[in-house]
Write a protein that holds these residues in place. Structure first.
Motif, PDB file in Angstrom:
ATOM      1  N   LYS A 159       1.082  -1.257  -0.098  1.00  0.00           N
ATOM      2  CA  LYS A 159       0.338  -0.229  -0.121  1.00  0.00           C
ATOM      3  C   LYS A 159       1.506   1.062  -0.377  1.00  0.00           C
ATOM      4  CE  LYS A 159      -4.428  -2.018   0.868  1.00  0.00           C
ATOM      5  NZ  LYS A 159      -4.150  -3.074  -0.758  1.00  0.00           N
ATOM      6  N   LYS A 211     -13.659   3.545   4.475  1.00  0.00           N
ATOM      7  CA  LYS A 211     -13.406   2.517   3.379  1.00  0.00           C
ATOM      8  C   LYS A 211     -12.277   2.425   2.120  1.00  0.00           C
ATOM      9  CE  LYS A 211     -17.417   1.021   3.257  1.00  0.00           C
ATOM     10  NZ  LYS A 211     -18.909   0.418   2.648  1.00  0.00           N
ATOM     11  N   LEU A 212     -12.043   1.444   1.766  1.00  0.00           N
ATOM     12  CA  LEU A 212     -11.397   1.013   0.913  1.00  0.00           C
ATOM     13  C   LEU A 212     -12.208   1.143  -0.572  1.00  0.00           C
ATOM     14  CD1 LEU A 212      -8.720   0.106  -0.437  1.00  0.00           C
ATOM     15  CD2 LEU A 212      -9.149  -1.942  -0.236  1.00  0.00           C
ATOM     16  N   TYR A 227      -5.927   3.338   0.422  1.00  0.00           N
ATOM     17  CA  TYR A 227      -5.754   2.670   0.189  1.00  0.00           C
ATOM     18  C   TYR A 227      -5.381   2.904   2.153  1.00  0.00           C
ATOM     19  CZ  TYR A 227      -4.389   1.021  -4.283  1.00  0.00           C
ATOM     20  OH  TYR A 227      -5.024   0.376  -5.437  1.00  0.00           O
ATOM     21  N   ASP A 276      -6.364   1.319   5.005  1.00  0.00           N
ATOM     22  CA  ASP A 276      -6.441  -0.509   4.732  1.00  0.00           C
ATOM     23  C   ASP A 276      -5.280  -0.849   5.503  1.00  0.00           C
ATOM     24  OD1 ASP A 276      -7.118  -3.006   4.536  1.00  0.00           O
ATOM     25  OD2 ASP A 276      -6.079  -2.964   2.403  1.00  0.00           O
ATOM     26  N   ASN A 306      -2.206  -1.783   8.342  1.00  0.00           N
ATOM     27  CA  ASN A 306      -2.046  -1.717   9.727  1.00  0.00           C
ATOM     28  C   ASN A 306      -1.073  -1.239  11.049  1.00  0.00           C
ATOM     29  OD1 ASN A 306      -3.936  -4.347   8.883  1.00  0.00           O
ATOM     30  ND2 ASN A 306      -2.630  -4.449   6.617  1.00  0.00           N
TER      31      ASN A 306
END
Length: 125
Positions: free
Chosen positions: A11, A49-50, A69, A72, A74
């Motif tokens: 990403k 959200k993506l 991105y 998404d 982490n």
């Protein structure tokens, strides 16, 4: 855990490429600068959200997709990389949006994305 690390690296790489490499052809730049955003992809973004690429209506939606991105990612260190390199602003500011509503929307997207990144950086200190 290793899958998440690789996913974050991918990403970050895509966001970097969006900021520095993609969308260089004059005809593509012109298309992006004259385009409207997909309402469905925009809705995804505003829900953190993506953005679903199946709802793409223009090249501009790819810029939105790359920006989304961030939702998404982490790990805190990944957000730190995005912040330190200012990739979101670089990507969005590359273009001279011709439609006032599109320009306004893209500036709002940039603000939300950078605030989200900042929040995540602070969360993982």
């Amino acid at each position: 855990m290793f899958c998440k690390i690789i996913k974050d690296a991918d990403k970050i790489d895509l966001i970097y490429e969006g900021a520095e490499i993609y969308w260089k052809k004059p005809e593509v730049i012109e298309e992006i600068e004259r385009a409207k955003l997909s309402p469905k992809m925009l809705e995804d973004f505003y829900q953190y959200k993506l953005a679903d690429i199946r709802n793409k209506i223009s090249q501009l939606d790819e810029v939105l997709r790359f920006t989304s991105y961030i939702f998404d990612i982490n790990f805190g260190y990944s957000f730190k990389i995005l912040k330190e390199n200012n990739y979101i602003s670089k990507m969005i500011d590359r273009f001279d949006y011709q439609m006032p509503e599109t320009k306004e929307e893209m500036m709002k997207i940039k603000e939300i994305a950078n605030e989200y990144i900042e929040k995540k950086c602070n969360q993982y200190k």
